[in-house]
Scaffold this active site. Structure first.
Site, short mmCIF file in Angstrom:
data_model
loop_
_atom_site.label_atom_id
_atom_site.label_comp_id
_atom_site.label_asym_id
_atom_site.label_seq_id
_atom_site.Cartn_x
_atom_site.Cartn_y
_atom_site.Cartn_z
N SER A 63 13.87 21.37 -16.73
CA SER A 63 12.69 22.20 -16.87
C SER A 63 13.11 23.51 -17.55
O SER A 63 14.19 24.03 -17.28
CB SER A 63 12.10 22.50 -15.49
OG SER A 63 11.29 23.65 -15.57
N LYS B 81 15.39 21.61 -11.59
CA LYS B 81 14.67 20.37 -11.85
C LYS B 81 15.50 19.36 -12.65
O LYS B 81 16.20 19.71 -13.59
CB LYS B 81 13.39 20.66 -12.66
CG LYS B 81 12.31 21.36 -11.89
CD LYS B 81 11.70 20.52 -10.78
CE LYS B 81 10.79 19.43 -11.32
NZ LYS B 81 9.60 19.95 -11.98
N GLU C 147 8.57 8.45 -16.85
CA GLU C 147 7.19 8.93 -17.01
C GLU C 147 6.61 8.45 -18.34
O GLU C 147 5.45 8.06 -18.44
CB GLU C 147 7.13 10.44 -16.90
CG GLU C 147 7.39 10.92 -15.48
CD GLU C 147 7.53 12.43 -15.42
OE1 GLU C 147 6.56 13.08 -15.03
OE2 GLU C 147 8.60 12.94 -15.77
N HIS D 154 0.84 -1.21 0.00
CA HIS D 154 0.00 0.00 0.00
C HIS D 154 0.87 1.26 0.00
O HIS D 154 0.45 2.30 0.50
CB HIS D 154 -0.95 0.05 1.20
CG HIS D 154 -1.71 -1.23 1.43
ND1 HIS D 154 -2.98 -1.44 0.95
CD2 HIS D 154 -1.35 -2.37 2.07
CE1 HIS D 154 -3.39 -2.65 1.29
NE2 HIS D 154 -2.41 -3.25 1.97
#
Ligand code: ARG
Length: 467
Positions: free
Chosen positions: A285, A291, A298, A164
């Site tokens: 970024s 970043k 992704e 979980h």
């Protein structure tokens, strides 16, 4: 024969037609834009078919040799990027046949004897899949190898194991890596099972009713590297199960990679910091200079969308189509090619990202809270003869007591422990040892360094010898 015309009468099937096909209808039905990539399979399939009708006495040796020369010349044109698609070429089969007649004249018209584009396209597609499966296997194995290489480095690198997404029990990064190895191993198995069903030759099924010229289908299958021949001509021309199966393998594989990607995206956050991706697999970024984004992962997580979509597309195309061939099946190819193209990039990128990532052992270790040894506390009591249910309850009370006292479970006093159960003794202190917990799970499949090494050895054997 006219080659650059839209005239129906000049087409392969134009005998009973007159006039022109509607321009949009033509655009709607043509498949050359995407099935052209099966040129090699189409030509090699035709070469084998020419040999088969030669053996059956439909064409003589000279004619057979002429067809081979012509087909080889077309193969060379394609290989050199010099093949010219002409206006009447509605699909790869038509294009090759048109060119063959241009090159060798009328004898080119004999190649299609007893064959239909229906058994031809089914054959080409299977042939294409068989070759694509070999590439897929290699690419899956490179992801598996990257996982095994990381696992070897991190057999003893402690990390919390989650359920979980809550810290559950201590484990190792090596064990995590190997979990994904086994998931991908099932994909390899599925691929091998699917391959056996792909390698069934439909050629000789004709349009729907079989071949009337007694060609030797078994020899043809052998010639093309197929394992078996289809047993029913209706089924032979209409079966697209093999495409669906391959698309399912792709979707399942995509689902596995999306889970792996999600884990790594979480582990790469500043909050976790368990892993750092190499710059080669990260992006920045345009606005926030600090970043470093895990775009590779992704995209790996996102690609499962189209992989699953392609499977659903084909299942919906196949559903409810009447026996035998239907043009609907032309819709199989874009879904198939998209899945294969997607995986051809996705798998090597995943392999590279995994191979080059750095596991941060200190961050992983820092995330080990003594509370994740609560199960071990219960097991301690079990070893003293307490039934597991009672032991679990007692350990839970220890967790609650530590929480109430604003302390860690391993900082409870002997009086605290005794207040919970008389079975607790001084040796409870020995339970709070993460390495020991991990190594105590020494069964096959457990987290111990020994059992992870056992997994790695099996994996390495599988990578070399196949499943
Ligand atoms: N382009 C077609 C396909 O991809 C080839 C088969 C066409 N057969 C036919 N009878 N129209 O399925």
């Amino acid at each position: 024969m006219t080659t650059s015309t839209n005239s129906l009468t000049a087409s392969l099937w134009g005998g009973r037609f007159s006039g022109e096909m509607d321009a949009l209808m033509k655009k709607f039905q043509d498949s050359i834009s995407f099935d052209i990539r099966m040129w090699s399979q189409d030509i090699r399939g035709s070469m084998a078919y020419a040999r088969a009708i030669n053996m059956a006495g439909i064409i003589n040796d000279d004619e057979a040799a002429t067809l081979q020369t012509g087909l080889q010349a077309i193969h060379d044109e394609f290989a050199a990027g010099k093949f010219e698609v002409k206006d009447g070429d509605e699909d790869i089969h038509t294009a090759v046949e048109r060119r063959l007649k241009e090159l060798v004249g009328d004898v080119g018209g004999k190649l299609h004897t007893g064959r239909s584009r229906n058994d031809q396209v089914a054959t080409d597609t299977r042939f294409y899949c068989l070759e694509a499966i070999q590439v897929l296997k290699t690419n899956i194995q490179s992801v598996q190898s990257a996982l095994v290489a990381q696992a070897e480095q991190h057999v003893s690198t402690l990390m919390p194991g989650y359920t979980h997404l809550q810290r559950g029990q201590p484990s190792t990064f090596g064990h995590w890596c190997m979990a994904y190895f086994w998931m991908l191993q099932r994909d390899m198995e599925r691929l091998a099972e699917c391959e056996a069903r792909v390698a069934v030759l439909p050629l000789g099924s004709g349009a729907l009713a079989g071949n009337p010229f007694a060609i030797n289908r078994a020899a043809l299958a052998n010639d093309l590297g197929f394992r078996e021949i289809s047993q029913n001509s209706f089924d032979g021309v209409s079966d697209r199960d093999f495409v669906a199966e391959l698309l399912f393998v792709g979707a399942m594989l995509g689902s596995h990679l999306s889970r792996l990607a999600e884990d790594l995206i979480i582990y790469a956050t500043s909050e976790f910091g368990f892993v750092t991706f190499a710059d080669a697999y990260s992006t920045g970024s345009s606005l926030m200079p600090q970043k470093k984004n895990p775009d590779a992962m992704e995209l790996a997580r996102g690609k499962v969308g189209r992989l699953t979509g392609n499977l659903v597309t084909l299942l919906m195309v196949m559903k409810g189509t009447p026996m035998t061939f239907n043009k609907d099946y032309q819709e199989d190819k874009e879904a198939l090619f998209d899945t294969l193209d997607t995986l051809e990039l996705l798998l090597p990128v995943c392999a590279g990202a995994i191979r080059t990532l750095r596991a941060n052992a200190d961050k992983m270790r820092a995330a080990l809270d003594p509370s994740i040894l609560s199960t071990d506390v219960a097991e301690y009591l079990v070893r003293k003869g307490v039934p597991f249910r009672d032991a679990h309850h007692a350990s839970g009370r220890a967790v609650a007591l530590a929480e109430r006292n604003h302390t860690k479970i391993n900082a409870l006093t002997m009086a605290d422990w005794k207040s919970i159960s008389p079975h607790f003794d001084d040796d409870i202190a020995d339970v709070f040892n993460f390495e020991q917990s991990v190594n105590s799970r020494d069964v096959t499949g457990g987290t111990s360094a020994r059992s992870v090494r056992e997994q790695i050895e099996k994996a390495q054997w599988l990578l070399v010898n196949g499943s």
